[in-house]
Design a protein around this motif. Structure first.
Motif, PDB file in Angstrom:
ATOM      1  N   ILE A 501       0.775  -1.336  -0.078  1.00 56.70           N
ATOM      2  CA  ILE A 501       0.060  -0.014  -0.148  1.00 56.70           C
ATOM      3  C   ILE A 501       0.817   1.509   0.167  1.00 56.70           C
ATOM      4  CG2 ILE A 501      -1.530   1.579   1.419  1.00 56.70           C
ATOM      5  CD1 ILE A 501      -2.944  -1.185   1.885  1.00 56.70           C
ATOM      6  N   GLY A 502       1.441   1.547   0.963  1.00 58.17           N
ATOM      7  CA  GLY A 502       2.466   2.912   1.250  1.00 58.17           C
ATOM      8  C   GLY A 502       1.681   4.024   1.233  1.00 58.17           C
ATOM      9  N   PRO A 503       2.408   5.293   1.838  1.00 55.71           N
ATOM     10  CA  PRO A 503       1.508   6.172   2.585  1.00 55.71           C
ATOM     11  C   PRO A 503       0.494   6.987   1.241  1.00 55.71           C
ATOM     12  CG  PRO A 503       3.742   6.430   2.643  1.00 55.71           C
ATOM     13  CD  PRO A 503       3.489   5.151   1.924  1.00 55.71           C
ATOM     14  N   SER A 504       0.841   7.104   0.077  1.00 54.45           N
ATOM     15  CA  SER A 504      -0.005   7.824  -1.062  1.00 54.45           C
ATOM     16  C   SER A 504      -1.255   6.884  -0.999  1.00 54.45           C
ATOM     17  CB  SER A 504       0.505   7.819  -2.158  1.00 54.45           C
ATOM     18  OG  SER A 504      -0.159   8.330  -3.228  1.00 54.45           O
ATOM     19  N   LEU A 505      -1.271   5.669  -1.323  1.00 53.16           N
ATOM     20  CA  LEU A 505      -2.516   4.851  -1.579  1.00 53.16           C
ATOM     21  C   LEU A 505      -3.069   4.744  -0.137  1.00 53.16           C
ATOM     22  CD1 LEU A 505      -3.918   3.092  -3.367  1.00 53.16           C
ATOM     23  CD2 LEU A 505      -2.550   0.933  -3.039  1.00 53.16           C
ATOM     24  N   ALA A 506      -2.407   4.769   0.788  1.00 53.72           N
ATOM     25  CA  ALA A 506      -3.255   4.654   2.132  1.00 53.72           C
ATOM     26  C   ALA A 506      -4.278   6.054   2.360  1.00 53.72           C
ATOM     27  CB  ALA A 506      -2.147   4.631   3.334  1.00 53.72           C
ATOM     28  N   GLN A 507      -3.718   7.176   1.967  1.00 57.03           N
ATOM     29  CA  GLN A 507      -4.421   8.580   2.110  1.00 57.03           C
ATOM     30  C   GLN A 507      -5.519   8.288   0.935  1.00 57.03           C
ATOM     31  OE1 GLN A 507      -4.665  10.789   3.885  1.00 57.03           O
ATOM     32  NE2 GLN A 507      -2.766  10.648   5.176  1.00 57.03           N
ATOM     33  N   GLN A 508      -5.277   7.639  -0.087  1.00 60.81           N
ATOM     34  CA  GLN A 508      -6.663   7.323  -0.901  1.00 60.81           C
ATOM     35  C   GLN A 508      -7.710   6.232  -0.543  1.00 60.81           C
ATOM     36  OE1 GLN A 508      -5.754   6.857  -5.421  1.00 60.81           O
ATOM     37  NE2 GLN A 508      -4.012   7.706  -5.147  1.00 60.81           N
ATOM     38  N   ILE A 509      -7.161   5.631   0.280  1.00 59.10           N
ATOM     39  CA  ILE A 509      -7.894   4.500   0.996  1.00 59.10           C
ATOM     40  C   ILE A 509      -9.091   5.288   2.153  1.00 59.10           C
ATOM     41  CG2 ILE A 509      -8.293   2.476   2.562  1.00 59.10           C
ATOM     42  CD1 ILE A 509      -6.009   1.342   1.055  1.00 59.10           C
ATOM     43  N   ILE A 510      -8.225   6.086   2.561  1.00 60.93           N
ATOM     44  CA  ILE A 510      -9.213   7.088   3.651  1.00 60.93           C
ATOM     45  C   ILE A 510     -10.081   7.842   2.925  1.00 60.93           C
ATOM     46  CG2 ILE A 510      -8.969   8.681   5.442  1.00 60.93           C
ATOM     47  CD1 ILE A 510      -7.898   6.015   6.313  1.00 60.93           C
ATOM     48  N   SER A 511      -9.752   8.456   1.955  1.00 62.38           N
ATOM     49  CA  SER A 511     -10.553   9.269   1.186  1.00 62.38           C
ATOM     50  C   SER A 511     -11.669   8.537   0.709  1.00 62.38           C
ATOM     51  CB  SER A 511      -9.809  10.134   0.135  1.00 62.38           C
ATOM     52  OG  SER A 511      -8.594  10.739   0.614  1.00 62.38           O
ATOM     53  N   TYR A 512     -11.436   7.553   0.359  1.00 64.61           N
ATOM     54  CA  TYR A 512     -12.520   6.868  -0.532  1.00 64.61           C
ATOM     55  C   TYR A 512     -13.577   6.145   0.581  1.00 64.61           C
ATOM     56  CZ  TYR A 512     -14.667   3.061  -3.561  1.00 64.61           C
ATOM     57  OH  TYR A 512     -15.865   2.504  -4.057  1.00 64.61           O
ATOM     58  N   ARG A 513     -13.094   6.053   1.818  1.00 65.14           N
ATOM     59  CA  ARG A 513     -14.008   5.726   2.917  1.00 65.14           C
ATOM     60  C   ARG A 513     -14.825   6.846   3.278  1.00 65.14           C
ATOM     61  NH1 ARG A 513     -10.027   3.161   7.178  1.00 65.14           N
ATOM     62  NH2 ARG A 513     -10.229   5.189   8.164  1.00 65.14           N
ATOM     63  N   SER A 524     -14.270  -4.495  -3.017  1.00 67.74           N
ATOM     64  CA  SER A 524     -14.543  -3.327  -3.381  1.00 67.74           C
ATOM     65  C   SER A 524     -13.337  -2.355  -3.184  1.00 67.74           C
ATOM     66  CB  SER A 524     -15.535  -2.589  -2.066  1.00 67.74           C
ATOM     67  OG  SER A 524     -15.061  -2.826  -1.010  1.00 67.74           O
ATOM     68  N   LEU A 525     -12.131  -2.932  -2.785  1.00 68.96           N
ATOM     69  CA  LEU A 525     -10.892  -2.352  -2.718  1.00 68.96           C
ATOM     70  C   LEU A 525     -10.442  -1.977  -4.060  1.00 68.96           C
ATOM     71  CD1 LEU A 525      -8.864  -4.145  -0.204  1.00 68.96           C
ATOM     72  CD2 LEU A 525      -9.054  -1.465  -0.154  1.00 68.96           C
ATOM     73  N   LYS A 526     -10.888  -2.711  -5.241  1.00 71.41           N
ATOM     74  CA  LYS A 526     -10.590  -2.713  -6.644  1.00 71.41           C
ATOM     75  C   LYS A 526     -11.203  -1.161  -7.068  1.00 71.41           C
ATOM     76  CE  LYS A 526      -9.665  -7.559  -7.378  1.00 71.41           C
ATOM     77  NZ  LYS A 526     -10.177  -8.643  -8.199  1.00 71.41           N
ATOM     78  N   SER A 527     -11.851  -0.773  -6.485  1.00 74.37           N
ATOM     79  CA  SER A 527     -12.662   0.705  -7.001  1.00 74.37           C
ATOM     80  C   SER A 527     -11.901   1.891  -6.676  1.00 74.37           C
ATOM     81  CB  SER A 527     -13.963   0.820  -6.238  1.00 74.37           C
ATOM     82  OG  SER A 527     -14.999  -0.337  -6.418  1.00 74.37           O
ATOM     83  N   ILE A 528     -10.890   1.553  -5.771  1.00 69.54           N
ATOM     84  CA  ILE A 528     -10.036   2.646  -5.506  1.00 69.54           C
ATOM     85  C   ILE A 528      -8.799   3.007  -6.584  1.00 69.54           C
ATOM     86  CG2 ILE A 528      -8.128   3.415  -3.977  1.00 69.54           C
ATOM     87  CD1 ILE A 528      -9.344   1.690  -1.871  1.00 69.54           C
ATOM     88  N   PRO A 529      -8.769   4.301  -7.031  1.00 67.99           N
ATOM     89  CA  PRO A 529      -7.777   4.803  -7.800  1.00 67.99           C
ATOM     90  C   PRO A 529      -6.311   4.102  -7.676  1.00 67.99           C
ATOM     91  CG  PRO A 529      -9.319   6.656  -7.466  1.00 67.99           C
ATOM     92  CD  PRO A 529      -9.562   5.559  -6.543  1.00 67.99           C
ATOM     93  N   ARG A 530      -5.757   3.647  -8.581  1.00 68.22           N
ATOM     94  CA  ARG A 530      -4.331   3.165  -8.618  1.00 68.22           C
ATOM     95  C   ARG A 530      -4.274   1.944  -7.533  1.00 68.22           C
ATOM     96  NH1 ARG A 530      -1.001   5.918  -5.353  1.00 68.22           N
ATOM     97  NH2 ARG A 530       0.776   5.032  -6.022  1.00 68.22           N
ATOM     98  N   MET A 531      -5.208   1.337  -7.360  1.00 68.91           N
ATOM     99  CA  MET A 531      -5.309   0.024  -6.937  1.00 68.91           C
ATOM    100  C   MET A 531      -5.292  -0.949  -7.841  1.00 68.91           C
ATOM    101  SD  MET A 531      -5.394  -2.138  -4.060  1.00 68.91           S
ATOM    102  CE  MET A 531      -5.800  -1.051  -2.412  1.00 68.91           C
ATOM    103  N   GLY A 532      -3.995  -1.156  -8.532  1.00 66.38           N
ATOM    104  CA  GLY A 532      -4.131  -2.285  -9.408  1.00 66.38           C
ATOM    105  C   GLY A 532      -4.097  -3.727  -9.299  1.00 66.38           C
ATOM    106  N   GLN A 533      -4.238  -4.507  -9.775  1.00 69.24           N
ATOM    107  CA  GLN A 533      -4.187  -5.895  -9.757  1.00 69.24           C
ATOM    108  C   GLN A 533      -3.131  -6.709  -8.930  1.00 69.24           C
ATOM    109  OE1 GLN A 533      -6.883  -8.094 -10.046  1.00 69.24           O
ATOM    110  NE2 GLN A 533      -5.774  -9.650  -8.813  1.00 69.24           N
ATOM    111  N   LYS A 534      -1.897  -5.961  -9.251  1.00 64.73           N
ATOM    112  CA  LYS A 534      -0.812  -6.364  -8.308  1.00 64.73           C
ATOM    113  C   LYS A 534      -0.830  -6.048  -6.921  1.00 64.73           C
ATOM    114  CE  LYS A 534       3.285  -8.282  -8.115  1.00 64.73           C
ATOM    115  NZ  LYS A 534       3.157  -9.786  -8.218  1.00 64.73           N
ATOM    116  N   THR A 535      -1.065  -4.557  -6.700  1.00 68.08           N
ATOM    117  CA  THR A 535      -1.315  -4.069  -5.483  1.00 68.08           C
ATOM    118  C   THR A 535      -2.275  -4.862  -4.629  1.00 68.08           C
ATOM    119  OG1 THR A 535      -0.399  -2.130  -6.207  1.00 68.08           O
ATOM    120  CG2 THR A 535      -1.611  -1.988  -4.167  1.00 68.08           C
ATOM    121  N   TYR A 536      -3.725  -5.150  -5.312  1.00 66.55           N
ATOM    122  CA  TYR A 536      -4.755  -5.757  -4.441  1.00 66.55           C
ATOM    123  C   TYR A 536      -4.147  -7.098  -3.958  1.00 66.55           C
ATOM    124  CZ  TYR A 536      -9.064  -8.192  -3.869  1.00 66.55           C
ATOM    125  OH  TYR A 536     -10.123  -8.991  -3.297  1.00 66.55           O
ATOM    126  N   GLU A 537      -3.395  -7.901  -5.018  1.00 71.96           N
ATOM    127  CA  GLU A 537      -2.763  -8.954  -4.635  1.00 71.96           C
ATOM    128  C   GLU A 537      -1.866  -9.113  -3.280  1.00 71.96           C
ATOM    129  OE1 GLU A 537      -0.346 -12.490  -7.381  1.00 71.96           O
ATOM    130  OE2 GLU A 537       0.972 -10.507  -6.544  1.00 71.96           O
TER     131      GLU A 537
END
Length: 746
Positions: A501-513, A524-537
């Motif tokens: 995940i990392g800091p940038s994506l963590a903030q996007q998760i919080i914003s999406y929430r 539903s995590l896959k709906s987050i921008p920049r949450m690609g298949q590799k990151t989701y995995e």
């Protein structure tokens, strides 16, 4: 890489199969994180753990550095027109950075040196002829003088030739390697105080006259002496037996019947004293510092891991106090999810002594919010505040009163994270919130603080800052992923350490929430921008959703294995939910039936464990700890007292223990057990509860000596039956009913 098979080399060094090494490197290069590889790719790695995987990663990175430097050196030599086959062969087969640098040193462009100036005068040929040792120096000079094109005096010429030879000798790879090894194996460090600095540097008095083997000098002493040197209190020297070193050089350079023995002995002495010894000493200083850093960082990392994985009390309604005298005790009420419900200040101590008002305020809040635990910071006025709270007669005894470490709370309270969480609250309120939250879940709260500020290391400001940060970040990452993270309540700080995940994506998760509300499922995590298949995995298996309709979302089972679990349930003639609830049904599962090309027994056994206890927390159960009420300050101590304590820091030489007197005592490694103990790290851990005996109290030097000897029969890990009690899980409404009635009108 130049090495024919780096995997084989790492395999031999770490005693791990080459195929395992290759699989780990391949997974890392594909973007997999260490926690993910260790948890979900066991078949590919042969079930290597995180430590083994990180060791492979570290060694491979070093080999990459060697290869990069090798290429750079070969390119530089080619540009210089140097094509010595033997030299090229040696460079191609060098496997250490130090070896590569030694081989390149004679050809490395330098600033003006005495030798280079002599070469400009055309004296290289004279030096070469002298070194052949076929004729006496005088005869060599006569021959050289007659063939020289310029005018030069004998004394100047021989001095120039000496300078050239001295530099050549100091750059010989074999001599440099020998002396480096001799330093590390037989060298010693000598420390002396600078005259007149005895009083100013009294804290370094142990090292005013100190001598110790470099090989045996522990990290804490090496770093202490270096700090004394930096503060201009001590003079440090890294020494070696000069006679032995000179003899080695002479035997390597001077031929048996050399006519130039005396001349060359003089050159060798100059080479050793002016060039070789100072150069290698500088290297050894650096190497010993790196070794000390590595040991100190390892200790810090182990302590941090113990602290982060301290048992959580769990989701409770907590009343937290940040104690104080004149400024009062900051008091906050936290809900089950750590949210701030109320805050105020009470003044139960000097100089105001508003004891009755403070008692009424605390009781009213406890009743109104059905408080389940009380957390008190361990700073100034801690023991006095604890005594005050425990003295409140109407406070139900079923509410545990727990002293919590404040270390790092002030750092958090002034941080951007705290300001974002509580923009309208002052530092004291934020600090109290941190104290309360770290009681409920130390990991979730401590990840918001720079690990260096938590106070479980030594000399953290003296070690390599970049290496320290990397090591501590790895520890936090490991702990966070080992425990798992509740996706709908986790802070950005906690989410940022989740695999992939990392800091940038963590903030996007919080914003999406915030915008879309709680996540319904992992998918539903896959709906987050920049949450690609590799990151989701990489991240999905470490994220939990306790309210998800998909029961496996609450567990550590990776989504890629949901179909497999569904097949297991179908084969048992039940639903996945039923499979999780029934031990009998799970016993029917034949794991061998599901072994395939990509999945083996290690992963299948992990899945079965998750089905038994979905989302299980690997941390130990929480237990209440209390200090001895007889002691509140060092003056209350006396030798022979046996007291409960909690380990706050562990070093190689001993453990620091908080016994409730605002000053930690030290259990020296020699006092940890009735048996010989080589390393305190093997005996006790940060956060561990134990009983200690007071051995010595030095009020003037602010030192408290403690011992574990004779207290336990088998180990330094005693039970404190009289001081431990499980946190009550029953509802406290009945216990607080009287308080609610009394303060209902308020």
């Amino acid at each position: 890489m130049n090495s024919s098979n780096p995997y084989e080399r790492i395999s031999q060094e770490l005693s791990i199969k080459a195929i395992q090494v290759q699989s780990v490197i391949q997974l890392l290069q594909e973007g997999a994180t260490v926690p993910f590889i260790a948890r979900y790719r066991k078949e590919q790695t042969g079930s290597l753990d995180e430590v083994q995987i990180r060791n492979i990663q570290s060694r491979y990175e070093y080999l990459e550095q060697v290869e990069k430097r090798r290429s750079s050196i070969l390119k530089a030599l080619a540009e210089l027109g140097i094509n010595n086959p033997e030299l090229i062969h040696q460079i191609n087969h060098a496997d250490l950075l130090s070896r590569l640098e030694d081989l390149y040193l004679p050809y490395k462009p330098k600033k003006k040196t005495r030798a280079s100036l002599a070469r400009e005068k055309g004296l290289q040929a004279l030096a070469d002829e002298i070194l052949l040792q076929k004729q006496p120096v005088e005869a060599v000079w006569e021959s050289f003088k007659n063939s020289a094109t310029g005018l030069i005096e004998q004394e100047e010429a021989l001095k120039g030739a000496s300078d050239i030879l001295a530099e050549q000798f100091s750059e010989r790879p074999d001599l440099r390697d020998w002396m480096r090894v001799a330093y590390l194996q037989k060298g010693y460090i000598q420390s002396t105080v600078i005259r007149g600095m005895e009083s100013t540097g009294s804290k370094f008095s142990d090292y005013f006259e100190w001598k110790e083997s470099i090989a045996e000098c522990p990290s804490h002493r090496m770093l202490a002496m270096r700090r004394g040197e930096q503060e201009n209190i001590l003079i440090l020297e890294f020494l070696i037996d000069s006679e032995d070193a000179l003899h080695k050089m002479e035997s390597s350079i001077i031929e048996k019947n050399s006519p130039n023995r005396d001349f060359l002995k003089s050159v060798i002495k100059d080479s050793y004293e002016r060039l070789l010894q100072p150069g290698i000493e500088t290297e050894v200083r650096s190497m010993s510092k790196q070794k000390a850093d590595e040991q100190a960082i390892k200790v810090f990392a182990e302590n941090l891991k113990s602290l982060l994985l301290a048992p959580p009390m769990g989701a409770k309604r907590v009343l937290a106090l940040d104690p104080g005298f004149k400024s009062g005790c900051k008091l906050v009420v936290l809900g089950n999810e750590g949210q701030l419900l109320e805050d105020t200040v009470i003044y139960p101590h000097e100089p105001l002594f508003k004891t009755i008002e403070s008692e009424q305020t605390l009781l009213a809040l406890a009743a109104r919010h059905e408080i389940q635990a009380i957390a008190i910071g361990n700073g100034t006025a801690s023991r006095e505040t604890e005594a005050f709270v425990r003295s409140i007669a109407l406070l139900p005894k079923s509410i545990p009163v727990i002293v919590v470490s404040e270390s790092g709370a002030s750092i958090y309270s002034a941080s951007d994270i705290a300001r974002e969480e509580f923009p309208n609250k002052d530092l004291t309120v934020r600090g109290a919130v941190s104290i309360g939250r770290r009681l409920c879940d130390p990991l979730s709260e401590l990840v918001k603080i720079d690990p260096k500020s938590i106070g479980v290391g030594q000399y953290q400001h003296d070690v390599d800052a970049q290496k320290l940060k990397k090591a501590l970040d790895e520890v936090v990452e490991s702990c966070v992923n080992a425990v798992g993270v509740e996706l709908n309540t986790a802070s950005a700080s906690l989410l940022s350490y989740v695999s992939g995940i990392g800091p940038s994506l963590a903030q996007q998760i919080i914003s999406y929430r915030r915008v879309h509300g709680p996540f319904l499922n992992r998918e539903s995590l896959k709906s987050i921008p920049r949450m690609g298949q590799k990151t989701y995995e990489q991240c999905a298996g470490f994220l939990r959703l306790q309210n998800s309709p998909e029961v496996l979302d609450r567990s550590g089972v990776h989504p890629e294995r949901y179909v497999l679990v569904a097949q297991m349930a179908e084969d048992c003639g039940c639903s996945v939910e039923a499979l999780i609830k029934s031990t009998e049904l799970r016993k029917k599962i034949n794991l061998n039936k599901y072994v395939g090309k990509e999945i083996g027994l290690p992963t299948l056994m992990d899945i079965l464990k998750e089905l038994e206890k979905p989302g299980r927390d690997p941390r130990k159960s929480f237990e209440v700890f209390s200090f001895d009420e007889r002691v509140k300050k060092p003056e209350d101590l006396s030798p022979g007292m046996v007291l409960p304590g909690i380990v706050t820091n562990v070093t190689r030489f001993g453990a620091f223990v908080d016994i409730g007197v605002h000053q930690d005592g030290l259990v020296h490694v020699s006092q940890l057990s009735d048996q010989y103990v080589d390393d305190a790290m093997n005996e006790v851990k940060v956060g561990e509860i134990l009983k200690v005996r007071v051995v010595d109290v030095d009020l003037a030097r602010k030192r408290i000596g403690l011992s574990l000897k004779g207290i336990h029969e088998n180990s330094a890990k005693p039970a404190l039956a009289s001081k431990k009690e499980r946190v009550p899980s029953t509802d406290l409404n009945s216990a607080l009913e009287a308080l609610k009635s009394k303060f209902k009108s308020k």
